[in-house]
Structure formats: structure tokens, C-alpha cells
Design a protein around this motif. Structure first.
Motif, PDB file in Angstrom:
ATOM      1  N   ASP A 114      55.954  18.651  52.254  1.00 33.38           N
ATOM      2  CA  ASP A 114      54.502  18.601  52.096  1.00 33.38           C
ATOM      3  C   ASP A 114      53.913  17.379  52.797  1.00 33.38           C
ATOM      4  O   ASP A 114      52.836  17.440  53.395  1.00 33.38           O
ATOM      5  CB  ASP A 114      54.128  18.551  50.604  1.00 33.38           C
ATOM      6  CG  ASP A 114      54.494  19.838  49.880  1.00 33.38           C
ATOM      7  OD1 ASP A 114      55.047  20.747  50.527  1.00 33.38           O
ATOM      8  OD2 ASP A 114      54.219  19.927  48.670  1.00 33.38           O
ATOM      9  N   TYR A 118      51.061  17.319  55.647  1.00 32.75           N
ATOM     10  CA  TYR A 118      49.820  16.561  55.430  1.00 32.75           C
ATOM     11  C   TYR A 118      49.580  15.572  56.562  1.00 32.75           C
ATOM     12  O   TYR A 118      48.475  15.492  57.127  1.00 32.75           O
ATOM     13  CB  TYR A 118      49.901  15.831  54.097  1.00 32.75           C
ATOM     14  CG  TYR A 118      48.748  14.892  53.836  1.00 32.75           C
ATOM     15  CD1 TYR A 118      47.525  15.370  53.370  1.00 32.75           C
ATOM     16  CD2 TYR A 118      48.877  13.525  54.067  1.00 32.75           C
ATOM     17  CE1 TYR A 118      46.467  14.514  53.145  1.00 32.75           C
ATOM     18  CE2 TYR A 118      47.822  12.668  53.840  1.00 32.75           C
ATOM     19  CZ  TYR A 118      46.622  13.157  53.374  1.00 32.75           C
ATOM     20  OH  TYR A 118      45.582  12.298  53.162  1.00 32.75           O
ATOM     21  N   GLN A 370      42.473  16.266  50.694  1.00 26.56           N
ATOM     22  CA  GLN A 370      43.477  16.381  49.633  1.00 26.56           C
ATOM     23  C   GLN A 370      44.461  17.522  49.918  1.00 26.56           C
ATOM     24  O   GLN A 370      44.125  18.473  50.625  1.00 26.56           O
ATOM     25  CB  GLN A 370      42.789  16.643  48.288  1.00 26.56           C
ATOM     26  CG  GLN A 370      41.877  15.526  47.826  1.00 26.56           C
ATOM     27  CD  GLN A 370      40.443  15.995  47.723  1.00 26.56           C
ATOM     28  OE1 GLN A 370      40.154  16.916  46.970  1.00 26.56           O
ATOM     29  NE2 GLN A 370      39.540  15.379  48.449  1.00 26.56           N
ATOM     30  N   TYR A 372      47.211  20.301  48.105  1.00 25.23           N
ATOM     31  CA  TYR A 372      47.613  21.019  46.896  1.00 25.23           C
ATOM     32  C   TYR A 372      48.676  22.031  47.294  1.00 25.23           C
ATOM     33  O   TYR A 372      48.630  22.595  48.399  1.00 25.23           O
ATOM     34  CB  TYR A 372      46.418  21.733  46.254  1.00 25.23           C
ATOM     35  CG  TYR A 372      45.318  20.788  45.843  1.00 25.23           C
ATOM     36  CD1 TYR A 372      45.283  20.240  44.565  1.00 25.23           C
ATOM     37  CD2 TYR A 372      44.311  20.438  46.732  1.00 25.23           C
ATOM     38  CE1 TYR A 372      44.283  19.351  44.184  1.00 25.23           C
ATOM     39  CE2 TYR A 372      43.302  19.561  46.361  1.00 25.23           C
ATOM     40  CZ  TYR A 372      43.290  19.024  45.085  1.00 25.23           C
ATOM     41  OH  TYR A 372      42.305  18.143  44.722  1.00 25.23           O
ATOM     42  N   ASN A 373      49.612  22.279  46.398  1.00 25.78           N
ATOM     43  CA  ASN A 373      50.647  23.250  46.733  1.00 25.78           C
ATOM     44  C   ASN A 373      50.918  24.209  45.574  1.00 25.78           C
ATOM     45  O   ASN A 373      50.495  23.979  44.440  1.00 25.78           O
ATOM     46  CB  ASN A 373      51.936  22.558  47.180  1.00 25.78           C
ATOM     47  CG  ASN A 373      52.543  21.709  46.075  1.00 25.78           C
ATOM     48  OD1 ASN A 373      52.236  21.873  44.908  1.00 25.78           O
ATOM     49  ND2 ASN A 373      53.407  20.779  46.456  1.00 25.78           N
ATOM     50  N   GLY A 374      51.579  25.285  45.906  1.00 24.98           N
ATOM     51  CA  GLY A 374      51.922  26.307  44.921  1.00 24.98           C
ATOM     52  C   GLY A 374      52.846  27.312  45.578  1.00 24.98           C
ATOM     53  O   GLY A 374      53.613  26.973  46.486  1.00 24.98           O
ATOM     54  N   VAL A 389      47.747  28.239  44.101  1.00 25.07           N
ATOM     55  CA  VAL A 389      47.361  26.886  44.511  1.00 25.07           C
ATOM     56  C   VAL A 389      46.053  26.515  43.796  1.00 25.07           C
ATOM     57  O   VAL A 389      45.091  27.281  43.816  1.00 25.07           O
ATOM     58  CB  VAL A 389      47.165  26.803  46.040  1.00 25.07           C
ATOM     59  CG1 VAL A 389      46.720  25.402  46.437  1.00 25.07           C
ATOM     60  CG2 VAL A 389      48.450  27.175  46.758  1.00 25.07           C
ATOM     61  N   THR A 390      46.030  25.353  43.162  1.00 25.87           N
ATOM     62  CA  THR A 390      44.818  24.904  42.481  1.00 25.87           C
ATOM     63  C   THR A 390      43.681  24.752  43.487  1.00 25.87           C
ATOM     64  O   THR A 390      43.839  24.133  44.537  1.00 25.87           O
ATOM     65  CB  THR A 390      45.062  23.552  41.787  1.00 25.87           C
ATOM     66  OG1 THR A 390      46.101  23.717  40.830  1.00 25.87           O
ATOM     67  CG2 THR A 390      43.813  23.065  41.089  1.00 25.87           C
ATOM     68  N   SER A 391      42.524  25.314  43.159  1.00 23.64           N
ATOM     69  CA  SER A 391      41.403  25.277  44.089  1.00 23.64           C
ATOM     70  C   SER A 391      40.096  25.428  43.328  1.00 23.64           C
ATOM     71  O   SER A 391      40.067  25.890  42.182  1.00 23.64           O
ATOM     72  CB  SER A 391      41.533  26.397  45.129  1.00 23.64           C
ATOM     73  OG  SER A 391      40.429  26.395  45.998  1.00 23.64           O
ATOM     74  N   ALA A 395      36.723  24.023  48.539  1.00 25.11           N
ATOM     75  CA  ALA A 395      37.976  24.308  49.247  1.00 25.11           C
ATOM     76  C   ALA A 395      37.871  25.571  50.087  1.00 25.11           C
ATOM     77  O   ALA A 395      38.837  25.911  50.792  1.00 25.11           O
ATOM     78  CB  ALA A 395      39.126  24.426  48.259  1.00 25.11           C
ATOM     79  N   GLN A 419      42.570  28.675  36.684  1.00 28.56           N
ATOM     80  CA  GLN A 419      43.197  28.159  37.885  1.00 28.56           C
ATOM     81  C   GLN A 419      44.502  28.898  38.187  1.00 28.56           C
ATOM     82  O   GLN A 419      45.158  29.427  37.300  1.00 28.56           O
ATOM     83  CB  GLN A 419      43.469  26.660  37.721  1.00 28.56           C
ATOM     84  CG  GLN A 419      42.213  25.800  37.763  1.00 28.56           C
ATOM     85  CD  GLN A 419      41.539  25.846  39.116  1.00 28.56           C
ATOM     86  OE1 GLN A 419      42.177  26.024  40.147  1.00 28.56           O
ATOM     87  NE2 GLN A 419      40.223  25.715  39.123  1.00 28.56           N
TER      88      GLN A 419
END
Length: 446
Positions: A114, A118, A370, A372-374, A389-391, A395, A419
Motif C-alpha cells: 500500500d 501511495y 488519504q 484506504y484499503n479493503g 473500502v471505507t468511503s 471520495a 460503511q
């Protein structure tokens, strides 16, 4: 005669010898005096200083410690210490630079973490700020409406660079929020009501330059209710008002005749026809901010919106038509996963974006993107794919990558109350809007 000459010569010779004898005595005296002076000077150092002062300018007397020779071992020791400190600082600086620099991504190389994903793409992802409002076009004259029902709105979203021409991909609902499925019905209803209200107050004697001011000043008398007499008239609003009638006096008059006279005396106003009024929403300003920027917004233009309502994608471009130099890596669509059937539930999904817009992105050192992962949670249906993925708002338009850093989707929707249920438009659908800007014709992957 000869005797006289000899005598004269002898006298001269005697005279010279006498002078030489005197000079010899004088020289002996000077030498003796000099010798005595030297003895006195050697015995008295103070006299030496006075004698030197009389003969030549004074010389600076150095302190005793400065007269000592410098220790070569100390010089070598301190020089070596300085070299070691300088070398250590240089090494640490190089390591910091090496660990924090953005390295251009080589195609087909898996980034595998990740953090690497990024670092590679954080500068390519931007925050979108979109200001929009209601406008009215009256007899061909366009004006922005400044009324309670039509105040200017601001929406935040995300976009990402896909070439060096300043071209970015985002969602169509970020670029045209009034046309999104959840908003379009309400917007159309509001536009129709505003249109009728304008027709109820705007008279034909108002000049085009005065439309905006007149509508804002008289909006309290506007009404969207249709009058039975066949039109909209001011005074029909809830605030009341109405026409001002002449009060009767004590004199008895024929009411039929009086009513006719009053109606004839009231000047008849001509109103602008509703058919000559168009109300719609439009962009006031749209711009983007880069990661690590300090409130510097770059103006953009909206270049393309997907014609397919199920494909929530659009194209944005910088006004300069040039991607900033700080963007080392664009998100290369040639490296994207276009075969969505290879995307399986359980595989990693990594999103980089700006959920909640400025509320989360703004820091004391500038704007920060930022990560975020999932995981992919459902197979693609050919247009969209689901992932955990949290959003949240802001986003929309974020790129979503697989574990190697390849683009797999563009985030567009989620459930606000729950979420972990978010959706993205699969990467291959980008080509339905992007070639218009890039000038490239991509093969259909339907």
C-alpha cells in the motif's frame, strides 16, 4: 724653481698625512663609542627597545601563547572529526531523500505494498471543488439567480491525472451534480417553480441589465400558483400585498359605474411570458488542488460527460492544458486492468482520494490525500464492481488499485449509513469518455 715646487709638494703631503691621522683618531673614537653603546644595550634590554624605537617603527608584540607552534595532532584530530560529521550528515540526508523521493513507475512492475502505491500516485490524485448555481435565461439574456431557493452550492470530489496534458478522470455526478439520478427530479421541479415565479413578477418594461436586481428585490411578491384569469400576477404570494384599492367615502355612488372607472384608471402591466424564460443549473467555478498544496486552486474546464447514465464518468482538464511537474507518475491507463472478469472477490482494493473534501484533507502543512484499503467483495457486472473500502462524500472520482498498483475502477457510490459497501466504475469504461480529449481511439472492450 724646482726647489720651490718640491717644497710646496712636501707641505701638501704633510698636510694630507695630518688629516689622515686626525680621521684615524676620529674613527677610533666612533668605534669605541659604538662598542660602549652595544655593551650598554646588551646589559639593559629596555635600552634595546628604546634604541629600536628611535631607529624604526614599533612592531606588534604577539602574546606569548600565539608565539607557540600549533599542535599538528590537534589540527588532524579536529579535521578528522569535521569530516566524519559532514559525512554522517550527508549519508543521513541521502537516505532521507532516497526513502522519500517519488520514483517513476515502470510498467508491469508490481508495487506490492500500500505504501508503494501511495508514494507512486499520491501527487496524481487531486481534490475537486465545484461551485454551481441556478441561472435564468430571459429573452436570451443569462443571469445568475440570487434568491433563497437558488443559492450557490459547493461540492467536493476527487479526480486523477491520466496524461501530461492536464487531463483528469472523475465522476459525472461531480462534474454535473444536478444531473445525478438522486438529484435530477428535485432540480427539475425547483427549476419549474422558479420559472413560474419569475414570470409572476417580471414586467416587460424592465431592461435586460436590470433583470437580476429586479428579481432579487421583488422575489417576496413572486408566486408559482397559476391565476384563474390566465396568468401570474404579483401579490399572489403567501406574504400577501395585493392591489391597492381606493377607499369609498360617505357619498353614495353607483358601484357598477365606479368599478368600471377604477379598472379603467389602473395601468395594465405586461409580464414576460413564461415561454421566454428558461431556468437551469450551471457551473460557476470548478478547480482542483494538488496534494501538499497550500490552498492553491487550479482552474479547470469540463470537457466530457458520459452519455450513458449508468457510466458515472467524466473528463476534466486544467485550463493550462499541462500537467504540473510535481506529478511524477500519471495513472497510466495502458497499465489498467481492462479485463474485469479477472477481478475476484477477496483480492485487495486500494483507494486514494479525498473523502469529506476539505474537512479531512486540510492540515496545518497543506492539503493531504488519504489512502484506504479493503477487498473486492463482489464480481463485476460489466459496468461496476463492489469492494469493502471505507468511503464517503468527497471520495467520488477516486482511483481504486489492485495489490500491484494497477487501476481497476473509479469510485462513484456508497452507502452513507453503512460503511463497507462501495462501488466503482470498472477501468475499461474510461475509454468511453477519455479518447475525446486524448485523441486516441481505443478498441471497444464491451
Amino acid at each position: 724653481m724646482d726647489n720651490e715646487n718640491n717644497k710646496s709638494n712636501h707641505e701638501k703631503l704633510d698636510q694630507n698625512q695630518s688629516q689622515q691621522s686626525n680621521n684615524s683618531h676620529s674613527n677610533d673614537f666612533l668605534e669605541q663609542k659604538k662598542s660602549d653603546s652595544e655593551n650598554l644595550i646588551s646589559e639593559n634590554p629596555a635600552n634595546e627597545i628604546l634604541e629600536q624605537s628611535a631607529e624604526e617603527p614599533p612592531k606588534e608584540i604577539l602574546p606569548v601563547n600565539e608565539k607557540k607552534k600549533k599542535n599538528p595532532y590537534k589540527i588532524a584530530f579536529f579535521s578528522l572529526g569535521g569530516i566524519i560529521l559532514l559525512g554522517g550528515a550527508s549519508y543521513l540526508g541521502y537516505q532521507y531523500y532516497k526513502n522519500h523521493q517519488v520514483v517513476p513507475v515502470i510498467e508491469n512492475v508490481c508495487l506490492d505494498t500500500d505504501t508503494k502505491i501511495y508514494d507512486a500516485y499520491k501527487d496524481a490524485v487531486v481534490m475537486v471543488k465545484h461551485k454551481y448555481a441556478f441561472f435564468a435565461k430571459i429573452k436570451g439574456k443569462e443571469v445568475q439567480l440570487n434568491i433563497p431557493e437558488a443559492s450557490e452550492e459547493t461540492l467536493f470530489g476527487t479526480a486523477f491525472f491520466v496524461d501530461k496534458k492536464g487531463t483528469m478522470i472523475s465522476n459525472s455526478h461531480v462534474l454535473q451534480p444536478w444531473n445525478s439520478p438522486e438529484n435530477i427530479d428535485k432540480i427539475n421541479t425547483d427549476a419549474a417553480n422558479i420559472r413560474r415565479k419569475i414570470a409572476s413578477i417580471l414586467t416587460t418594461d424592465i431592461s435586460e441589465d436590470g433583470y437580476e436586481t429586479f428579481i432579487a428585490s421583488n422575489w417576496g411578491n413572486a408566486s408559482s400558483e397559476y391565476n384563474e384569469e390566465g396568468g401570474y400576477h404579483e401579490g399572489d404570494s403567501e406574504e400577501g400585498g395585493g392591489e391597492e384599492f381606493i377607499n369609498s367615502n360617505e357619498t353614495v355612488v353607483d358601484t357598477t359605474t365606479a368599478s368600471g372607472d377604477i379598472a379603467a384608471s389602473i395601468p395594465q402591466k405586461s409580464y414576460v411570458s413564461e415561454d421566454e424564460i428558461e431556468v437551469y443549473m450551471k457551473t460557476v467555478d470548478i478547480s482542483v488542488a494538488l496534494h501538499n498544496s497550500a490552498e492553491e486552486w487550479l482552474p479547470c474546464t469540463i470537457e466530457k460527460i458520459s452519455e450513458d447514465p449508468t457510466v458515472d464518468l467524466g473528463v476534466l482538464q486544467l485550463a493550462t492544458k499541462e500537467t504540473p511537474n510535481t506529478v511524477v507518475n500519471i495513472i497510466n491507463l495502458d497499465n489498467a486492468v481492462t479485463d474485469d472478469q479477472t477481478l475476484k472477490p477477496g483480492e485487495k482494493a486500494v483507494m486514494i482520494g479525498y473523502p469529506l473534501g476539505e474537512d479531512l484533507a486540510q492540515t496545518i502543512s497543506g492539503i493531504k490525500v488519504q489512502l484506504y484499503n479493503g477487498q473486492i467483495s463482489k464480481e463485476s457486472d460489466g459496468t461496476k464492481i463492489q469492494y469493502s473500502v471505507t468511503s464517503t462524500n468527497g471520495a467520488s472520482g477516486s482511483p481504486v488499485f489492485n495489490n500491484c498498483g494497477q487501476l481497476i475502477a473509479v469510485n462513484f457510490s456508497g452507502l452513507e449509513k453503512v460503511q463497507g459497501y462501495n462501488f466503482g466504475i470498472i477501468a475499461k469504461k474510461i475509454y468511453s469518455v477519455y479518447p475525446v480529449i486524448a485523441g486516441e481511439v481505443k478498441p471497444s472492450t464491451e
